[in-house]
Design a protein around this motif. Sequence first.
Motif, mmCIF file in Angstrom:
data_model
loop_
_atom_site.group_PDB
_atom_site.id
_atom_site.type_symbol
_atom_site.label_atom_id
_atom_site.label_comp_id
_atom_site.label_asym_id
_atom_site.label_seq_id
_atom_site.Cartn_x
_atom_site.Cartn_y
_atom_site.Cartn_z
ATOM 1 N N ARG A 40 -6.030 -2.888 8.089
ATOM 2 C CA ARG A 40 -7.128 -2.298 7.315
ATOM 3 C C ARG A 40 -7.252 -2.953 5.944
ATOM 4 N NH1 ARG A 40 -7.020 4.228 8.564
ATOM 5 N NH2 ARG A 40 -7.942 4.100 10.638
ATOM 6 N N MET B 138 -8.976 -6.216 6.364
ATOM 7 C CA MET B 138 -10.402 -6.037 6.611
ATOM 8 C C MET B 138 -11.158 -5.528 5.387
ATOM 9 S SD MET B 138 -10.976 -6.882 9.665
ATOM 10 C CE MET B 138 -12.648 -6.479 9.324
ATOM 11 N N GLY B 139 -10.410 -5.157 4.341
ATOM 12 C CA GLY B 139 -11.076 -4.594 3.167
ATOM 13 C C GLY B 139 -11.470 -3.146 3.351
ATOM 14 N N ILE B 140 -10.927 -2.500 4.392
ATOM 15 C CA ILE B 140 -11.215 -1.076 4.588
ATOM 16 C C ILE B 140 -10.384 -0.263 3.595
ATOM 17 C CG2 ILE B 140 -11.020 0.829 6.220
ATOM 18 C CD1 ILE B 140 -11.622 -1.188 8.443
ATOM 19 N N TYR B 141 -9.135 -0.665 3.417
ATOM 20 C CA TYR B 141 -8.320 -0.126 2.320
ATOM 21 C C TYR B 141 -8.219 -1.184 1.232
ATOM 22 C CZ TYR B 141 -6.267 3.622 5.232
ATOM 23 O OH TYR B 141 -6.055 4.723 6.008
ATOM 24 N N LEU B 142 -8.197 -0.719 -0.020
ATOM 25 C CA LEU B 142 -7.872 -1.654 -1.091
ATOM 26 C C LEU B 142 -6.358 -1.663 -1.244
ATOM 27 C CD1 LEU B 142 -10.463 -0.851 -3.891
ATOM 28 C CD2 LEU B 142 -10.470 -2.741 -2.266
ATOM 29 N N PRO B 143 -5.739 -2.841 -1.294
ATOM 30 C CA PRO B 143 -4.288 -2.860 -1.469
ATOM 31 C C PRO B 143 -3.919 -2.448 -2.897
ATOM 32 C CG PRO B 143 -5.186 -5.086 -1.378
ATOM 33 C CD PRO B 143 -6.319 -4.164 -1.105
ATOM 34 N N ASP B 144 -2.743 -1.812 -3.021
ATOM 35 C CA ASP B 144 -2.255 -1.501 -4.368
ATOM 36 C C ASP B 144 -1.830 -2.800 -5.046
ATOM 37 O OD1 ASP B 144 -2.608 1.233 -4.187
ATOM 38 O OD2 ASP B 144 -0.715 1.499 -3.124
ATOM 39 N N LYS C 197 0.844 -1.192 0.000
ATOM 40 C CA LYS C 197 0.000 0.000 0.000
ATOM 41 C C LYS C 197 0.878 1.240 0.000
ATOM 42 C CE LYS C 197 -3.814 2.181 0.104
ATOM 43 N NZ LYS C 197 -4.681 2.021 -1.080
ATOM 44 N N GLN D 154 -16.951 -10.039 1.311
ATOM 45 C CA GLN D 154 -17.955 -9.753 2.325
ATOM 46 C C GLN D 154 -18.118 -10.916 3.313
ATOM 47 O OE1 GLN D 154 -19.563 -6.750 2.728
ATOM 48 N NE2 GLN D 154 -20.237 -7.669 4.634
ATOM 49 N N THR E 293 -1.401 -0.925 11.300
ATOM 50 C CA THR E 293 -2.806 -0.565 11.088
ATOM 51 C C THR E 293 -3.168 -0.645 9.607
ATOM 52 O OG1 THR E 293 -2.846 0.817 13.042
ATOM 53 C CG2 THR E 293 -4.509 1.268 11.390
ATOM 54 N N LYS F 196 -15.840 -10.421 6.053
ATOM 55 C CA LYS F 196 -16.287 -9.337 6.939
ATOM 56 C C LYS F 196 -17.352 -9.814 7.925
ATOM 57 C CE LYS F 196 -15.254 -5.138 4.413
ATOM 58 N NZ LYS F 196 -15.722 -3.810 4.048
ATOM 59 N N PHE G 245 0.894 5.511 -0.030
ATOM 60 C CA PHE G 245 0.189 6.789 0.096
ATOM 61 C C PHE G 245 1.095 7.850 -0.490
ATOM 62 C CE2 PHE G 245 -1.458 4.342 3.750
ATOM 63 C CZ PHE G 245 -2.792 4.304 3.384
ATOM 64 N N ASN G 246 0.724 8.396 -1.633
ATOM 65 C CA ASN G 246 1.603 9.320 -2.342
ATOM 66 C C ASN G 246 2.984 8.704 -2.481
ATOM 67 O OD1 ASN G 246 -0.454 11.218 -2.667
ATOM 68 N ND2 ASN G 246 -0.060 12.073 -0.632
#
Lengths: 308, 421
Positions: free
Chosen positions: A47, A50-56, A11, A69, A43, A72, A13-14
């Motif tokens: 995440r 949990m599928g809260i973030y989609l992995p790159d 993952k 789902q 974290t 989840k 971020f920028n």
Amino acid sequence: MHALEVKNLTKRFNSLTAVDNASFEVPEGSIFGLIGRNGAGKTTTIRMMMGIYLPDDGEVVLRGVKVGQEFKNKVGYLPEERGLYKKMKVIETLQYFAELKGKSGREIHKKANEYLKRFDLYDRRLSKVEDLSKGNQQKLQFITTILHDPDFIILDEPFAGLDPVNTNLLKDIILEMKERGKVIIFSTHLMDFAEKLCDHLAMIDHGKIILKGSLSEIKARHAQKNVSLTYNGDISFLKNHPIVEKIENFGNTTGIRLRESNQAQELLKLLVEKEVNVKKFNANDISLQEIFIELAGTDGVNTEAHHV
Amino acid sequence: MFNKRVIAVFKREVRERIISKGFILMTILLPLFMFGIIGIQMLLMSEGTTKFNIDVAAESEELGARIEKELRTSDLMKEGNYHFQFYTMSKEEFKEFLNKKKQELLDEKITGVIYIPVTALKDKKIEYYSKTPKNMQLSQRLERFVNKVLIDQYFSNRELTPDELEFARQGIDFTGFKVTKEAGFEEEGYGSLVLSYLFTFLLYISLLMMGQMIMQSVIEEKSSRIVEVILSSVNARELMAGKILGSAVTGLLQMAIWLTPVVMIVSTAWFVLPADVMFQVSTLQIVFYLVNFFLGLLVFLGLFATVGAIFDNPQDAQSGLWPVMMLVLIPFFIAMSMIQNPNSDIAKIAAFIPFANIIVMPARMTILEVPMWQLIVSLGISLATLFAIFPLAGKIYRVGILRTGKKPKWSEVVKWVKYKF
């Protein structure tokens, strides 16, 4: 058989790569610790699981199938920063979160009341959440995590901000869930905790997994040259001694790293000769903290003493 | 899409809205408030029990006698609210007279002084002195009497029949007839204006109120970190859909409650409005209004929720709300100005511009006869808007709700759209 497999998760971020090609396996029925200092990527990893973030990049596999789902619905998740609807009543809160997991009706209501009784919240079940004390809100949050009887319990820094009573309560919940065959995954920066609770672990540093496996195996692998010592007296003579590579003081115990794995007897002899009062001498023992420092270096390691 | 989880979120949202104090108060108070305003206006228009003391001075005896006779026999006197004193004096005398009366005028013991010079017979200009000379009501009511006297006097030495005089005296009465396709011509007062103000105002209030509520609710979930627990059970799209639908249905319910008195005024005799402001509303209009309102709610709630997701405290969100506010306010003012001038080109265009159509079209429909196809096109535009903005709004929402800390810049928000989240 692995209950959960994390494969090459990445993952960004920028410009920051928060999690870098992380892979680990969580066995069935285990308590799994994801260990690392603050900001290491724990974290973010959770995440993504949990599928809260989609992995790159990469994926998470649940018993052979990519998570969705269905996963989840099977998870109880307690995030690091906990929160509840302030204006909702206690019992409504429990019903709502169970409903989001697809469970509703009489059965859940009954179970909610059982948990409330067990956690001494039954007489507050019609109170608004905002009227509960902080400790009681934490208890309520634990119940929301396990009420729907999840197969997996994922806890992000679960012991942060808990009072001693709730710390024990949560520990009991974790052990009880393990007994019932559930998989528990938790992240922590407190090595002490991890060492006492988990049986499998992965260490993450700067987004990379630097170590993984079962706790006993990892310890055995890293412990051969290590001695942990509790004593009275003066051991300063060991500082530049040829058989000692490093001495580290952890407060109650002192960790000594030898140059060769067969020098433990020699060390004990030396201590007796110099009339050091040896209270505890444990060869082939190493703490997670020491392993972590060995692998990741000392900068920024949290050495707070916490006790479960 | 509409699975158990969305329904759970939806139910919670509806429950939370309906039991909130703000919602209950608005639902009950707004109609009371509106009818209160209408009532007060009626009261003001019917001028109540104000007494008018007016001195009327004429330059010539003849004029004075005629005006006195006219006013004394008028219905104004019978009402008993008007009290006149009559004088005859020259211009110089009048100046002195005015000086003497100045204090009484300032104390409002005398409402006003009217001076009718002889020249009025040529140019119909008379003078009115008062503390509040712009009292339209007074001048409107007195005008026709003075006019009658002047005309009578003017034509008195010419040979005209009383009928001819009567014709000359009359002002022109504009009777408005609304041209509609179906029922020939209907005589119409201000009713359709009242209705279109009502429609526009209710739409505006409700969009803003429901919008603010959902924005607060998103911010609460975000700042109290509930959202992370929720996202471990549902995905962001389900959460957003459930929240917006819950809010929109609540808004629709509220609007139905508000419209009930309107429908009752039209269809029953329980409330009687003066004929001038009595309005007609057709079932089609109500249906269109509600459908349009529901689509509008979905569109705007989506925008408000997105703004809520971008910021993590109410202050920042309020200041970041201006683009959405513009989308509500500008069409609102266009709708308002259209009520003054129904044929304005801006309003015609705005009724088909995304976002603006939601607010402008209902107002337009009540004032003008809008063909059916235009109504359908307008709803189509709202639907298209909905489908166009939701992928974007959903993306920003999804990224935004997990962001806390520094207030994001707009340029960053644009980047979020490209994120893989």
